[in-house]
Design a protein around this motif. Structure first.
Motif, short mmCIF file in Angstrom:
data_model
loop_
_atom_site.label_atom_id
_atom_site.label_comp_id
_atom_site.label_asym_id
_atom_site.label_seq_id
_atom_site.Cartn_x
_atom_site.Cartn_y
_atom_site.Cartn_z
N HIS A 132 0.83 -1.20 0.00
CA HIS A 132 0.00 0.00 0.00
C HIS A 132 0.87 1.25 0.00
O HIS A 132 0.72 2.16 -0.83
CB HIS A 132 -0.88 -0.04 1.24
N ASN A 164 -6.72 9.95 0.79
CA ASN A 164 -8.17 9.79 0.88
C ASN A 164 -8.89 11.09 0.55
O ASN A 164 -9.93 11.08 -0.14
CB ASN A 164 -8.59 9.33 2.28
N ALA A 202 -11.53 11.82 -2.40
CA ALA A 202 -12.89 12.29 -2.11
C ALA A 202 -13.23 13.54 -2.94
O ALA A 202 -14.38 13.76 -3.32
CB ALA A 202 -13.03 12.59 -0.62
N ASP A 224 -11.35 18.05 4.21
CA ASP A 224 -11.47 18.20 2.75
C ASP A 224 -12.87 18.63 2.38
O ASP A 224 -13.81 18.48 3.17
CB ASP A 224 -11.09 16.89 2.05
N ILE A 259 -18.85 11.23 3.67
CA ILE A 259 -19.03 9.79 3.93
C ILE A 259 -20.48 9.54 4.32
O ILE A 259 -21.01 10.20 5.22
CB ILE A 259 -18.09 9.32 5.07
N ILE A 312 -15.50 2.74 8.29
CA ILE A 312 -14.32 3.13 7.50
C ILE A 312 -13.00 2.73 8.14
O ILE A 312 -12.00 2.60 7.44
CB ILE A 312 -14.31 4.65 7.20
N PHE A 326 -12.49 -2.41 4.47
CA PHE A 326 -13.69 -1.69 4.03
C PHE A 326 -13.29 -0.59 3.06
O PHE A 326 -12.48 0.29 3.36
CB PHE A 326 -14.45 -1.06 5.21
N THR A 327 -13.86 -0.65 1.86
CA THR A 327 -13.58 0.37 0.85
C THR A 327 -14.82 0.62 0.02
O THR A 327 -15.65 -0.27 -0.15
CB THR A 327 -12.39 -0.05 -0.06
N THR A 328 -14.96 1.85 -0.46
CA THR A 328 -16.04 2.13 -1.41
C THR A 328 -15.43 2.39 -2.78
O THR A 328 -16.10 2.89 -3.68
CB THR A 328 -16.84 3.37 -0.97
N LYS A 329 -14.14 2.06 -2.91
CA LYS A 329 -13.42 2.41 -4.15
C LYS A 329 -13.27 1.22 -5.10
O LYS A 329 -12.51 1.30 -6.06
CB LYS A 329 -12.05 3.00 -3.80
N SER A 386 -7.98 -0.68 -1.28
CA SER A 386 -7.86 -1.96 -0.58
C SER A 386 -8.52 -1.90 0.80
O SER A 386 -8.66 -2.91 1.48
CB SER A 386 -6.39 -2.36 -0.45
N GLY A 387 -8.90 -0.70 1.22
CA GLY A 387 -9.58 -0.57 2.52
C GLY A 387 -8.64 -0.76 3.69
O GLY A 387 -9.06 -1.15 4.78
N ILE A 388 -7.37 -0.47 3.45
CA ILE A 388 -6.39 -0.71 4.50
C ILE A 388 -5.89 0.59 5.12
O ILE A 388 -5.56 0.64 6.31
CB ILE A 388 -5.23 -1.54 3.93
N GLY A 389 -5.89 1.65 4.32
CA GLY A 389 -5.31 2.93 4.76
C GLY A 389 -5.74 3.35 6.16
O GLY A 389 -4.90 3.57 7.05
N LEU A 390 -7.03 3.43 6.40
CA LEU A 390 -7.50 3.95 7.70
C LEU A 390 -7.31 2.96 8.82
O LEU A 390 -7.04 3.36 9.96
CB LEU A 390 -8.98 4.36 7.60
N THR A 416 -15.25 16.18 4.72
CA THR A 416 -14.90 15.30 5.84
C THR A 416 -13.76 15.92 6.64
O THR A 416 -12.88 16.55 6.07
CB THR A 416 -14.46 13.92 5.29
N1 LIG Z 1 -11.71 11.90 3.25
C1 LIG Z 1 -12.64 11.00 2.92
N2 LIG Z 1 -13.77 11.39 2.31
C2 LIG Z 1 -14.73 10.50 1.97
N3 LIG Z 1 -14.63 9.18 2.23
C3 LIG Z 1 -13.53 8.74 2.84
C4 LIG Z 1 -12.49 9.62 3.22
N4 LIG Z 1 -11.53 8.90 3.82
C5 LIG Z 1 -11.97 7.63 3.81
N5 LIG Z 1 -13.15 7.52 3.22
C6 LIG Z 1 -13.96 6.28 3.05
O1 LIG Z 1 -13.41 5.31 3.87
C7 LIG Z 1 -13.09 4.15 3.11
C8 LIG Z 1 -11.91 3.46 3.73
O2 LIG Z 1 -10.76 4.26 3.60
P1 LIG Z 1 -9.34 3.57 3.62
O3 LIG Z 1 -8.30 4.62 3.46
O4 LIG Z 1 -9.25 2.69 4.80
O5 LIG Z 1 -9.39 2.62 2.35
P2 LIG Z 1 -9.38 3.04 0.84
O6 LIG Z 1 -8.95 4.45 0.68
O7 LIG Z 1 -10.70 2.65 0.26
O8 LIG Z 1 -8.28 2.07 0.24
P3 LIG Z 1 -6.73 2.22 0.49
O9 LIG Z 1 -6.49 3.36 1.42
O10 LIG Z 1 -6.36 0.90 1.11
O11 LIG Z 1 -6.14 2.42 -0.83
C9 LIG Z 1 -12.88 4.66 1.72
O12 LIG Z 1 -13.11 3.66 0.77
C10 LIG Z 1 -13.92 5.76 1.65
O13 LIG Z 1 -15.18 5.25 1.38
#
Ligand SMILES: Nc1ncnc2c1ncn2[C@@H]1O[C@H](COP(=O)(O)OP(=O)(O)OP(=O)(O)O)[C@@H](O)[C@H]1O
Ligand SMILES: [Mg+2]
Length: 399
Positions: free
Chosen positions: A196, A307, A311, A336, A341, A349, A354-357, A362-366, A390
């Protein structure tokens, strides 16, 4: 069930008495230095006990030792033995047990004494405390019931101890497997984390390299290449840090938290420009330094900023980063003007994966960010409004 027993007594008459009790059906107890009288006695004895023991009768310590050695080597160990304490010949019963307890670690021993030869404390002293649950004693003259009961106990205890041993070994194996699985899972998580993080860095390297290639302006080109170099350095630091993380405790140092924020912004500067995002920063003067893992904190801010960029997407917008402190915490806000969300997602999140992308996230960042922050004794929270934007608030305790 192990019903193999060994008897050691130099008195022929006593061996016969044992045989009458323990081998009533087998007309021929195995008397090593056999005498007909023992057989005759045994043959005459009625069947008194349903248990069929396989008994070896020995008259000297050396005979007993050799029988036990052979049986153990053949994988057919004795469950236990009755050892006369006072023996004529080279070895007495105590010497014999002293030798055989190391030959067969599971053998249970009944010490048979004609009188109070040695006190129980003496015997414990002789054999050591680790042997204390492997011996018992019996006074001569013994009764048939006593012998049968002791024999019964010996074999039952031997079986119980064997089952316990197997059980403990099974549990040990399961625990080792668990630890292995956990280690594999940790390596997997780390590998995903590195992937990542490196994805982010490569994005920055490729972006700036692209910029340098397309640029006609030497100073702009130089600036872009410098950032390529910086990103590569960061990748090297992460690898170094990961290697040390595997080996030792992650390194922490006293850091001005603005530094990793600036580094993260630099790494995605290209993306920020590309998406027509305006970044405003406001840092309270005299922010206290705090002890953190700088690389990990950089990873947190990078995740939050990326993120935010996602967004905002392609319609342009703003990212606001502020930092201030009270007496307990340093508070960093990353806000931002992006999509926001959805309410039903706000509790999800921080969950891993968990990801909406779709395929792009990959849903790992947060989840990794929260882990890092919590490892620093800190806290991360979020406020969001769909369509408006957000705000993530990171709080790290003042060192
Ligand atoms: N600043 C934001 N604005 C809107 N939605 C957000 C924001 N940050 C996170 N999210 C939501 O939270 C989800 C999880 O975020 P996370 O960073 O964990 O994973 P990701 O960004 O989907 O994938 P990755 O970071 O692993 O590439 C996102 O898919 C998105 O739906
Ligand atoms: Mg993310």
């Amino acid at each position: 069930m192990n019903h193999r027993l060994l008897i050691l007594d130099d008195d022929e008459g006593i061996l016969e008495a044992y045989a009458a009790i323990l081998s009533p059906k087998t007309n021929a107890p195995v008397v090593r230095s056999s005498r007909a009288s023992a057989r005759t006695q045994a043959a005459a004895a009625p069947v008194l006990h349903p248990v069929q023991y396989e008994v070896t009768y020995t008259k000297t310590g050396l005979e007993a030792i050799s029988a036990i050695e052979q049986a153990y080597a053949a994988g057919l160990p004795y469950a236990g033995g009755f050892f006369d304490v006072k023996l004529g010949g080279e070895l007495d019963g105590i010497d014999t047990i002293r030798r055989i307890k190391d030959i067969d670690p599971d053998l249970l021993c009944v010490l048979v004494t004609a009188y109070q030869d040695r006190s129980i404390e003496d015997i414990t002293n002789v054999f050591g405390a680790t042997f204390s649950d492997r011996w018992d004693f019996l006074n001569k003259p013994f009764t048939k019931a006593e012998i049968l009961q002791k024999a019964n106990n010996l074999t039952a205890n031997w079986d119980r101890r064997r089952r316990e041993k197997e059980y403990i070994e099974k549990i040990k194996a399961q625990q080792e497997q668990l630890i292995r699985a956990e280690r594999l899972a940790a390596v997997g998580t780390m590998a995903r984390g590195i992937g990542h993080e490196f994805g982010n860095i490569l994005l920055s390297i490729m972006g700036h390299a692209d910029l340098a290639l397309q640029s006609k302006d030497p100073s702009q080109m130089e600036e872009a290449l410098k950032l390529v170099g910086k990103s590569s350095e960061r990748a090297a630091i992460i690898i170094r840090n990961l290697q040390s993380m595997v080996k030792t405790e992650p390194k922490r140092e006293k850091v001005d938290l603005v530094l990793p924020i600036k580094e993260a912004l630099e790494l995605v500067g290209h993306e920020i420009k590309k998406h027509a995002i305006k970044v405003t920063e406001h840092y309270a003067p005299n922010l206290p330094k705090t002890v953190v893992n700088r690389v990990e904190m950089g990873q947190v801010f990078l995740n939050l900023i990326i993120n935010a960029i996602h967004a905002i997407g392609n319609k342009g917008g703003e990212i606001r980063i502020t930092a201030d402190a009270d007496e307990r915490n340093i508070r960093i806000m990353v806000a931002d003007s992006g999509s926001g969300i959805a309410e039903e997602n706000i509790t999800k999140i921080f969950e891993p994966l968990f990801t909406t992308k779709g395929n792009k996230g990959s849903g790992i960042g947060l989840s990794v960010s929260r882990k890092i922050i919590e490892n620093h004794g800190g806290h991360i929270s979020v406020r969001s409004e769909v369509g408006k934007g957000t705000v993530f608030l990171v709080q790290i305790p003042v060192a």
